[in-house]
Design a protein around this motif. Structure first.
Motif, PDB file in Angstrom:
ATOM      1  N   ARG A  81      16.000 -37.497  -4.409  1.00 19.96           N
ATOM      2  CA  ARG A  81      16.987 -38.530  -4.748  1.00 19.96           C
ATOM      3  C   ARG A  81      16.603 -39.251  -6.034  1.00 19.96           C
ATOM      4  O   ARG A  81      17.454 -39.563  -6.867  1.00 19.96           O
ATOM      5  CB  ARG A  81      17.153 -39.514  -3.593  1.00 19.96           C
ATOM      6  CG  ARG A  81      18.003 -38.950  -2.458  1.00 19.96           C
ATOM      7  CD  ARG A  81      18.389 -39.996  -1.434  1.00 19.96           C
ATOM      8  NE  ARG A  81      17.278 -40.502  -0.646  1.00 19.96           N
ATOM      9  CZ  ARG A  81      16.726 -39.869   0.382  1.00 19.96           C
ATOM     10  NH1 ARG A  81      17.159 -38.696   0.745  1.00 19.96           N
ATOM     11  NH2 ARG A  81      15.729 -40.423   1.047  1.00 19.96           N
ATOM     12  N   LYS A  82      15.303 -39.503  -6.206  1.00 21.75           N
ATOM     13  CA  LYS A  82      14.848 -40.148  -7.438  1.00 21.75           C
ATOM     14  C   LYS A  82      15.119 -39.248  -8.637  1.00 21.75           C
ATOM     15  O   LYS A  82      15.577 -39.723  -9.682  1.00 21.75           O
ATOM     16  CB  LYS A  82      13.355 -40.479  -7.354  1.00 21.75           C
ATOM     17  CG  LYS A  82      12.858 -41.169  -8.606  1.00 21.75           C
ATOM     18  CD  LYS A  82      11.423 -41.585  -8.514  1.00 21.75           C
ATOM     19  CE  LYS A  82      11.046 -42.249  -9.829  1.00 21.75           C
ATOM     20  NZ  LYS A  82       9.743 -42.823  -9.833  1.00 21.75           N
TER      21      LYS A  82
ATOM     22  N   GLU B 277      18.727 -39.506  -9.519  1.00 21.86           N
ATOM     23  CA  GLU B 277      19.018 -40.781 -10.192  1.00 21.86           C
ATOM     24  C   GLU B 277      18.645 -40.717 -11.667  1.00 21.86           C
ATOM     25  O   GLU B 277      19.372 -41.205 -12.525  1.00 21.86           O
ATOM     26  CB  GLU B 277      18.231 -41.925  -9.548  1.00 21.86           C
ATOM     27  CG  GLU B 277      18.751 -42.404  -8.240  1.00 21.86           C
ATOM     28  CD  GLU B 277      17.840 -43.475  -7.628  1.00 21.86           C
ATOM     29  OE1 GLU B 277      17.051 -44.112  -8.372  1.00 21.86           O
ATOM     30  OE2 GLU B 277      17.912 -43.668  -6.405  1.00 21.86           O
TER      31      GLU B 277
ATOM     32  N   PRO C  20      21.266 -37.591 -13.669  1.00 20.07           N
ATOM     33  CA  PRO C  20      22.532 -37.478 -12.938  1.00 20.07           C
ATOM     34  C   PRO C  20      23.430 -36.319 -13.400  1.00 20.07           C
ATOM     35  O   PRO C  20      24.277 -35.868 -12.635  1.00 20.07           O
ATOM     36  CB  PRO C  20      23.213 -38.823 -13.192  1.00 20.07           C
ATOM     37  CG  PRO C  20      22.597 -39.334 -14.440  1.00 20.07           C
ATOM     38  CD  PRO C  20      21.197 -38.807 -14.466  1.00 20.07           C
TER      39      PRO C  20
END
Length: 153
Positions: A90-91, A94, A97
């Protein structure tokens, strides 16, 4: 039919043995045509069951700010390792993107783990009915074993 045992642990000590170590200790079987292989597989299945039933709480602090302390609750060590990988993924999404497929290797994941202000795990041990603490180094070792197991499937 022969199954030459290279046992390190006795079956009655199963509840005190790290399932990963038990699995590795039984991999070295040299057998001709099966023999006692069923017994070996049965013990590995018991070890997998013990592993699957170990409630795990991951304690994490992402920065020096104490307000970033949090915990994640998992039903097994394997699920906890997947959860830590998910945090890293997920990092990465982020930060990047626009990239559809992001790849990383174990050293990238280790750098993420080392970059956290704190990371540890509390794992329930049924034999003593209590949680045992494990540090960041243990988590990295377990992560490697977990990913190695996934890659071989």
């Amino acid at each position: 039919m022969m199954c030459e045992e290279k046992r390190i642990f006795e079956p009655q000590l199963l509840s005190f043995v790290d399932p990963e170590e038990l699995h590795e200790s039984w991999i070295g079987f040299e057998h001709e045509g099966g023999g006692r292989l069923w017994e070996c597989s049965q013990l590995m299945s018991v070890a997998a069951l013990v592993e699957a039933n170990r409630h795990t709480i991951v304690l994490m602090q992402s920065s020096p700010n104490r307000a970033t302390r949090t915990f994640m609750d998992y039903g097994s060590i394997s699920q906890a390792m997947d959860g830590i990988c998910g945090l890293y993924e997920r990092k990465l999404k982020e930060i990047n993107p626009t990239i559809q497929n992001i790849t990383y290797d174990i050293s990238d994941l280790y750098n993420f783990i080392d970059g956290l202000a704190d990371l540890s795990a509390l794992i329930f041990d049924h034999s003593i009915q209590a949680y045992l603490p494990y540090d960041r180094l243990w988590i990295k070792h377990r992560m490697f074993q977990h990913l190695k197991r996934l890659a071989s499937q």
